[in-house]
Design a protein around this motif. Structure first.
Motif, PDB file in Angstrom:
ATOM      1  N   LYS A   1       0.834  -1.226   0.000  1.00  0.00           N
ATOM      2  CA  LYS A   1       0.000   0.000   0.000  1.00  0.00           C
ATOM      3  C   LYS A   1       0.860   1.264   0.000  1.00  0.00           C
ATOM      4  O   LYS A   1       0.654   2.169  -0.811  1.00  0.00           O
ATOM      5  CB  LYS A   1      -0.911   0.022   1.247  1.00  0.00           C
ATOM      6  CG  LYS A   1      -1.944  -1.075   1.283  1.00  0.00           C
ATOM      7  CD  LYS A   1      -2.714  -1.073   2.592  1.00  0.00           C
ATOM      8  CE  LYS A   1      -1.868  -1.459   3.792  1.00  0.00           C
ATOM      9  NZ  LYS A   1      -1.321  -2.820   3.743  1.00  0.00           N
ATOM     10  N   SER A   2       1.811   1.324   0.947  1.00  0.00           N
ATOM     11  CA  SER A   2       2.629   2.543   1.038  1.00  0.00           C
ATOM     12  C   SER A   2       3.464   2.717  -0.226  1.00  0.00           C
ATOM     13  O   SER A   2       3.632   3.836  -0.724  1.00  0.00           O
ATOM     14  CB  SER A   2       3.530   2.491   2.279  1.00  0.00           C
ATOM     15  OG  SER A   2       2.746   2.351   3.437  1.00  0.00           O
ATOM     16  N   THR A   3       3.977   1.617  -0.741  1.00  0.00           N
ATOM     17  CA  THR A   3       4.789   1.679  -1.966  1.00  0.00           C
ATOM     18  C   THR A   3       3.963   2.233  -3.123  1.00  0.00           C
ATOM     19  O   THR A   3       4.400   3.126  -3.854  1.00  0.00           O
ATOM     20  CB  THR A   3       5.324   0.274  -2.308  1.00  0.00           C
ATOM     21  OG1 THR A   3       6.119  -0.185  -1.207  1.00  0.00           O
ATOM     22  CG2 THR A   3       6.145   0.276  -3.576  1.00  0.00           C
TER      23      THR A   3
ATOM     24  N   THR B   1      -2.514   7.906   6.964  1.00  0.00           N
ATOM     25  CA  THR B   1      -3.441   7.576   8.053  1.00  0.00           C
ATOM     26  C   THR B   1      -3.021   6.300   8.774  1.00  0.00           C
ATOM     27  O   THR B   1      -3.778   5.767   9.575  1.00  0.00           O
ATOM     28  CB  THR B   1      -4.898   7.421   7.549  1.00  0.00           C
ATOM     29  OG1 THR B   1      -4.981   6.266   6.695  1.00  0.00           O
ATOM     30  CG2 THR B   1      -5.367   8.647   6.784  1.00  0.00           C
ATOM     31  N   ASP B   2      -1.824   5.823   8.478  1.00  0.00           N
ATOM     32  CA  ASP B   2      -1.314   4.621   9.152  1.00  0.00           C
ATOM     33  C   ASP B   2      -0.403   5.050  10.299  1.00  0.00           C
ATOM     34  O   ASP B   2       0.598   5.747  10.064  1.00  0.00           O
ATOM     35  CB  ASP B   2      -0.541   3.754   8.148  1.00  0.00           C
ATOM     36  CG  ASP B   2      -0.096   2.431   8.770  1.00  0.00           C
ATOM     37  OD1 ASP B   2      -0.332   2.239   9.984  1.00  0.00           O
ATOM     38  OD2 ASP B   2       0.488   1.611   8.041  1.00  0.00           O
ATOM     39  N   ALA B   3      -0.748   4.630  11.518  1.00  0.00           N
ATOM     40  CA  ALA B   3       0.032   5.027  12.699  1.00  0.00           C
ATOM     41  C   ALA B   3       1.492   4.598  12.586  1.00  0.00           C
ATOM     42  O   ALA B   3       2.367   5.155  13.254  1.00  0.00           O
ATOM     43  CB  ALA B   3      -0.605   4.442  13.956  1.00  0.00           C
TER      44      ALA B   3
ATOM     45  N   ARG C   1       3.314   5.110  10.052  1.00  0.00           N
ATOM     46  CA  ARG C   1       3.946   6.255   9.367  1.00  0.00           C
ATOM     47  C   ARG C   1       5.035   5.864   8.364  1.00  0.00           C
ATOM     48  O   ARG C   1       6.048   6.563   8.246  1.00  0.00           O
ATOM     49  CB  ARG C   1       4.527   7.242  10.394  1.00  0.00           C
ATOM     50  CG  ARG C   1       3.500   7.784  11.383  1.00  0.00           C
ATOM     51  CD  ARG C   1       2.528   8.732  10.711  1.00  0.00           C
ATOM     52  NE  ARG C   1       1.576   9.310  11.664  1.00  0.00           N
ATOM     53  CZ  ARG C   1       0.261   9.359  11.464  1.00  0.00           C
ATOM     54  NH1 ARG C   1      -0.288   8.869  10.359  1.00  0.00           N
ATOM     55  NH2 ARG C   1      -0.533   9.908  12.335  1.00  0.00           N
ATOM     56  N   SER C   2       4.825   4.763   7.648  1.00  0.00           N
ATOM     57  CA  SER C   2       5.810   4.360   6.631  1.00  0.00           C
ATOM     58  C   SER C   2       5.935   5.414   5.535  1.00  0.00           C
ATOM     59  O   SER C   2       7.045   5.812   5.158  1.00  0.00           O
ATOM     60  CB  SER C   2       5.409   3.031   5.984  1.00  0.00           C
ATOM     61  OG  SER C   2       5.375   2.012   6.919  1.00  0.00           O
ATOM     62  N   ALA C   3       4.815   5.869   5.020  1.00  0.00           N
ATOM     63  CA  ALA C   3       4.852   6.848   3.922  1.00  0.00           C
ATOM     64  C   ALA C   3       5.550   8.115   4.389  1.00  0.00           C
ATOM     65  O   ALA C   3       6.351   8.707   3.655  1.00  0.00           O
ATOM     66  CB  ALA C   3       3.429   7.152   3.444  1.00  0.00           C
TER      67      ALA C   3
ATOM     68  N   ILE D   1      -4.188   8.893  -0.220  1.00  0.00           N
ATOM     69  CA  ILE D   1      -4.291   8.445   1.178  1.00  0.00           C
ATOM     70  C   ILE D   1      -3.637   7.082   1.315  1.00  0.00           C
ATOM     71  O   ILE D   1      -4.013   6.126   0.630  1.00  0.00           O
ATOM     72  CB  ILE D   1      -5.772   8.335   1.624  1.00  0.00           C
ATOM     73  CG1 ILE D   1      -6.544   9.621   1.304  1.00  0.00           C
ATOM     74  CG2 ILE D   1      -5.851   8.011   3.115  1.00  0.00           C
ATOM     75  CD1 ILE D   1      -8.056   9.491   1.555  1.00  0.00           C
ATOM     76  N   ASP D   2      -2.662   7.001   2.217  1.00  0.00           N
ATOM     77  CA  ASP D   2      -2.090   5.701   2.577  1.00  0.00           C
ATOM     78  C   ASP D   2      -2.807   5.226   3.836  1.00  0.00           C
ATOM     79  O   ASP D   2      -3.074   6.022   4.746  1.00  0.00           O
ATOM     80  CB  ASP D   2      -0.579   5.833   2.839  1.00  0.00           C
ATOM     81  CG  ASP D   2       0.081   4.470   3.023  1.00  0.00           C
ATOM     82  OD1 ASP D   2      -0.478   3.451   2.543  1.00  0.00           O
ATOM     83  OD2 ASP D   2       1.163   4.425   3.653  1.00  0.00           O
ATOM     84  N   THR D   3      -3.136   3.950   3.873  1.00  0.00           N
ATOM     85  CA  THR D   3      -3.991   3.426   4.949  1.00  0.00           C
ATOM     86  C   THR D   3      -3.337   2.240   5.656  1.00  0.00           C
ATOM     87  O   THR D   3      -2.485   1.557   5.077  1.00  0.00           O
ATOM     88  CB  THR D   3      -5.343   2.948   4.360  1.00  0.00           C
ATOM     89  OG1 THR D   3      -5.081   1.924   3.390  1.00  0.00           O
ATOM     90  CG2 THR D   3      -6.115   4.079   3.713  1.00  0.00           C
TER      91      THR D   3
HETATM   92 MG   LIG Z   1       2.061   0.793   4.682  1.00  0.00          MG
END
Ligand SMILES: [Mg+2]
Ligand SMILES: Nc1ncnc2c1ncn2[C@@H]1O[C@H](COP(=O)(O)OP(=O)(O)OP(=O)(O)O)[C@@H](O)[C@H]1O
Length: 228
Positions: A15-17, A38-40, A42-44, A83-85
């Motif tokens: 997803k982040s990629t 929106t992912d805790a 925080r990869s993105a 949006i990254d989730t």
């Molecule tokens: Mg991710």
């Protein structure tokens, strides 16, 4: 402003990629882009913070705050929000699905990813929102023939009546090394194969997201048989 949500109930599917590569693709073509993380985990955010030079704007946020963020980004002249989730927090996924004009589900060609795809698709259908899927981390074809796992996955998605985008993202080291410097695989010199894939994916998403009005997007999805 248009909003793209990148979703999947499966952790590590990419997803982040994919979210970052779509955001960077739009940025590199001159659009004003925000990434809403929106992912805790925080990869993105970590990737974008490591980028040198200009790039997409970053907003670390949560699902319930997405609407307010969309309003402020629109006022600031944004053309696109990606949006990254997270994989597991269903509430966050729901907020992103509702906030978006276009939802892209990322899945690897594996049994467990397909199980997760059923769950992700069910969430979107419950919310009466269409989605499309992209295969990621797929093995490359040998002598022009797709691996059985890829064929089986495409068949399974067909049975789920999920429309798959025409570009398959392959398992390539470039996707991993690019993020060490906050870059897209499109920014390698000389160009790499992964960059061409991302260019193709963006061309499809761009047409879908910007080339039609919102209602036309919904109409097109119905035309190709994707259930709301
Ligand atoms: Mg991710
Ligand atoms: N096409 C690809 N080829 C090679 N590696 C990839 C590819 N896509 C993603 N990866 C790698 O797979 C790992 C997981 O990717 P990523 O973090 O984007 O997944 P995710 O779905 O966002 O995970 P999470 O559920 O933890 O948020 C990362 O190490 C990433 O670099």
């Amino acid at each position: 402003m248009r909003t793209v949500a990148v979703i999947s109930r499966k952790g590590g599917s990419g997803k982040s990629t994919v979210a970052l590569h779509l955001a960077l693709a739009a940025f590199l073509r001159g659009r004003r882009v925000w990434v809403a993380d929106t992912d805790a985990q925080r990869s993105a955010s970590q990737v974008l913070k490591g980028r040198k030079g200009p790039g997409p704007q970053l907003a670390e946020t949560t699902g319930p705050k997405l609407f307010a963020l969309q309003v402020s980004c629109q006022r600031a002249g944004a053309a696109l929000m990606v949006i990254d989730t997270p994989a597991v927090v269903e509430e966050e996924i729901c907020h992103a699905i509702v906030a978006a004009d276009f939802r892209l589900m990322v899945i690897r060609p594996t049994f467990l990813d397909l199980i997760a795809a059923i769950q992700t698709t069910e969430i979107a259908r419950r919310l009466r929102k269409p989605l499309l899927a992209v295969l990621n981390q797929a093995p490359s074809p040998r002598a022009g023939v797709e691996a059985p796992a890829v064929k089986r996955s495409l068949e399974a998605l067909g049975l789920m009546r999920v429309q798959v985008v025409p570009t398959i993202l392959r398992a390539r080291a470039g996707y991993q090394s690019a993020f060490e410097t906050g870059r897209s695989v499109e920014e390698f010199d000389p160009p790499i194969e992964a960059g061409r894939e991302v260019g193709d994916l963006w061309a499809f998403v761009e047409t879908f997201v910007f080339g039609r009005t919102k209602s036309d997007v919904a109409q097109n999805l119905q035309n190709v048989g994707v259930e709301p």
